[in-house]
Design a protein around this motif. Sequence first.
Motif, PDB file in Angstrom:
ATOM      1  N   UNK A 430       0.795  -1.220  -0.038  1.00  0.00           N
ATOM      2  CA  UNK A 430       0.064  -0.075   0.092  1.00  0.00           C
ATOM      3  C   UNK A 430       0.715   1.148  -0.122  1.00  0.00           C
ATOM      4  N   UNK A 431       2.016   1.397   0.899  1.00  0.00           N
ATOM      5  CA  UNK A 431       2.746   2.149   0.861  1.00  0.00           C
ATOM      6  C   UNK A 431       3.512   2.629  -0.467  1.00  0.00           C
ATOM      7  N   UNK A 432       3.881   1.726  -1.196  1.00  0.00           N
ATOM      8  CA  UNK A 432       4.370   1.706  -2.419  1.00  0.00           C
ATOM      9  C   UNK A 432       3.440   2.203  -3.545  1.00  0.00           C
ATOM     10  N   UNK A 433       2.243   1.740  -3.514  1.00  0.00           N
ATOM     11  CA  UNK A 433       1.198   2.081  -4.526  1.00  0.00           C
ATOM     12  C   UNK A 433       0.717   3.490  -4.291  1.00  0.00           C
ATOM     13  N   UNK A 434       0.874   4.029  -2.983  1.00  0.00           N
ATOM     14  CA  UNK A 434       0.530   5.467  -2.731  1.00  0.00           C
ATOM     15  C   UNK A 434       1.642   6.440  -2.587  1.00  0.00           C
ATOM     16  N   UNK A 435       2.786   6.010  -2.674  1.00  0.00           N
ATOM     17  CA  UNK A 435       4.064   6.701  -2.425  1.00  0.00           C
ATOM     18  C   UNK A 435       4.381   7.278  -1.054  1.00  0.00           C
ATOM     19  N   UNK A 436       3.988   6.454  -0.048  1.00  0.00           N
ATOM     20  CA  UNK A 436       4.211   6.848   1.189  1.00  0.00           C
ATOM     21  C   UNK A 436       5.297   6.111   1.718  1.00  0.00           C
ATOM     22  N   UNK A 437       6.204   6.824   2.382  1.00  0.00           N
ATOM     23  CA  UNK A 437       7.396   6.086   3.159  1.00  0.00           C
ATOM     24  C   UNK A 437       6.911   5.765   4.615  1.00  0.00           C
ATOM     25  N   UNK A 438       5.988   6.213   5.149  1.00  0.00           N
ATOM     26  CA  UNK A 438       5.625   5.602   6.406  1.00  0.00           C
ATOM     27  C   UNK A 438       3.986   5.881   6.422  1.00  0.00           C
ATOM     28  N   UNK A 439       3.569   5.331   7.672  1.00  0.00           N
ATOM     29  CA  UNK A 439       2.255   5.607   7.829  1.00  0.00           C
ATOM     30  C   UNK A 439       1.401   4.500   8.865  1.00  0.00           C
ATOM     31  N   UNK A 440       0.337   4.904   9.350  1.00  0.00           N
ATOM     32  CA  UNK A 440      -0.613   3.923  10.037  1.00  0.00           C
ATOM     33  C   UNK A 440      -2.024   4.329   9.690  1.00  0.00           C
ATOM     34  N   UNK A 441      -3.118   3.631   9.818  1.00  0.00           N
ATOM     35  CA  UNK A 441      -4.394   4.047   9.572  1.00  0.00           C
ATOM     36  C   UNK A 441      -4.941   4.152  10.961  1.00  0.00           C
ATOM     37  N   UNK A 442      -5.695   5.434  10.975  1.00  0.00           N
ATOM     38  CA  UNK A 442      -6.481   5.510  12.272  1.00  0.00           C
ATOM     39  C   UNK A 442      -7.835   4.861  12.351  1.00  0.00           C
ATOM     40  N   UNK A 443      -8.070   4.106  13.476  1.00  0.00           N
ATOM     41  CA  UNK A 443      -9.177   3.263  13.684  1.00  0.00           C
ATOM     42  C   UNK A 443      -9.722   3.599  15.095  1.00  0.00           C
ATOM     43  N   UNK A 444     -11.129   3.460  15.159  1.00  0.00           N
ATOM     44  CA  UNK A 444     -11.921   3.639  16.485  1.00  0.00           C
ATOM     45  C   UNK A 444     -11.574   4.966  16.990  1.00  0.00           C
ATOM     46  N   UNK A 445     -11.547   6.117  16.044  1.00  0.00           N
ATOM     47  CA  UNK A 445     -11.466   7.560  16.403  1.00  0.00           C
ATOM     48  C   UNK A 445     -12.522   7.990  17.303  1.00  0.00           C
ATOM     49  N   UNK A 446     -12.268   8.296  18.485  1.00  0.00           N
ATOM     50  CA  UNK A 446     -13.424   8.668  19.392  1.00  0.00           C
ATOM     51  C   UNK A 446     -13.859  10.185  19.150  1.00  0.00           C
ATOM     52  N   UNK A 447     -15.080  10.532  18.847  1.00  0.00           N
ATOM     53  CA  UNK A 447     -15.852  11.666  18.841  1.00  0.00           C
ATOM     54  C   UNK A 447     -15.458  12.608  20.249  1.00  0.00           C
ATOM     55  N   UNK A 448     -14.945  13.776  20.093  1.00  0.00           N
ATOM     56  CA  UNK A 448     -14.573  14.725  21.085  1.00  0.00           C
ATOM     57  C   UNK A 448     -13.126  14.390  21.340  1.00  0.00           C
ATOM     58  N   UNK A 449     -12.427  13.336  21.015  1.00  0.00           N
ATOM     59  CA  UNK A 449     -11.040  12.958  21.306  1.00  0.00           C
ATOM     60  C   UNK A 449     -10.123  13.960  20.568  1.00  0.00           C
ATOM     61  N   UNK A 450      -8.890  14.055  21.107  1.00  0.00           N
ATOM     62  CA  UNK A 450      -7.842  14.852  20.450  1.00  0.00           C
ATOM     63  C   UNK A 450      -7.652  14.793  18.740  1.00  0.00           C
TER      64      UNK A 450
END
Length: 506
Positions: A430-450
């Motif tokens: 996925x990183x190669x296909x989208x030209x990213x050298x790093x990255x993680x996917x945000x999951x379960x993001x809480x409403x009102x969280x930082x």
Amino acid sequence: MKSTLKKLLPFAVVGVVSGATAVGTLQYFGHTSNNADQSYFTSSSNASFVGMNTAMTGDDFVKAAKTTVPAVVTIKNYQNRASSRASEQDIFDFFFGDPQGGRGQQRQKQQPDNIPSGMGSGVIISPDGYIISNNHVVAGANKLEVVLSNKKSYIATLVGTDPNTDISLLKIEEKGLPYLNFANSDNIEVGQWVLAVGNPLGLNSTVTAGIISAKGRGIGILSSQGKASNPIESFIQTDAAINPGNSGGALVNSNGDLIGINSAIQSTTGYYQGYGFAVPSNLARKIVEDIKNFGLVQRGFLGVSSIDLSDEKQIAAYNKEFKTDIKGGSGVYIRGFSDNSGAQDAGMKTGDVITKIDSYAVTDFADLSAAIGSKRPGDKVQVTYSRNGKEITSLVTLKDQKGGTSTRTKADLSVTEKIGSNFENLSERFKTDYGLNSGVVARNVIDGGEMSKIGIFDNYIVIEVNGKPVNSEKDVEKILDKYQGNVQVKFVDEYGRIYTKGFKMP
């Protein structure tokens, strides 16, 4: 990009059927405080739960309305950001239905500072300005304005939220305010007259009357929105008219005492069709007292995964997948256990059918959620269950999701809990296909969280934290562990746009 992410990185569904906290409402916790109004949150005496009348006359309606209206407020939610999702729905669409058939209204322009993104209701529950409402009423706000029935306005502080029960707690700086007492929602009866008070469709201080149509309703609304990790649904159903804007308002008995927080309707149009739902007061009370005393909700779990024997579709799907022949009926069937399960420690086994928690009858999963939802880690419950036609009762010590039996404070939270998001690894492909050298996917993001506050939602890719590349959740935790100060996050939205935004580490 968003759809691609969903295909490549599906959500992991973790089945821990437990009890957690609060569909019934606000309970107390033994935590000392110098606050003169502590008794409004922590009193365990019977006097704090007022009795229920099962009938109302015309005079009763007037009395209840006069008591309730001054204690119900309007809450205005201001969000000064452009929509970052192609089809961001109105704040009430999820809970009140979308008249456009679920498509939602696209927002192409940034919302002006002086126009709220959404409005709902709230209930004053102490004379020093604590207000209970719904989580979805305050979600995503960078400013919350509270307007009293006398039109006096305040800027509120968001004390805390709980997506699992759709409850939030706010505070305004004022004294001597009118407030409502919590009634014992366990004592309500089907057919009992009730009033719903709120601010529907911009009509302030509106009172509607009806009866309690049912108790212990699970309608799947919290789990369907993906914001609740362990949703608890055991709603009070009423035919008192509830519409958008009523959300977070009061459901009261003939004394004007709070028996529920109006949260949702079931409708094909997005407007009232006779089915309204409220979070029971006992559950709501427990949630806000946890938030006030500990800064977060204390959740006790049985540590089981289960099947609701009243749900024919769920049974059929399970039987088909595992080649079993489970029959429908009453109770909750145990299909497995989580790690460090208190139920398993107490001798319960797969195939047992839970029929009672303490003296509370369990006919379906909503009953189980309500019974365990008012408990905390370390609490002990008597669980009655059927095994091969024999009734057995075991004493179970509830635990948190990490297997602990102690209460926790914000200082005990992990990094991901503090910032309100989990993270999932990206594949190298996925990183190669989208030209990213790093990255993680945000999951379960809480409403009102930082993370939510700076515009990060589920499936967004976080590239760097404080200028350092991240490739796993452990990388994020290592960078922010014991860190104090401003946090800088570089991320990619679903359109491939790159942003750098920040927040102060809580």
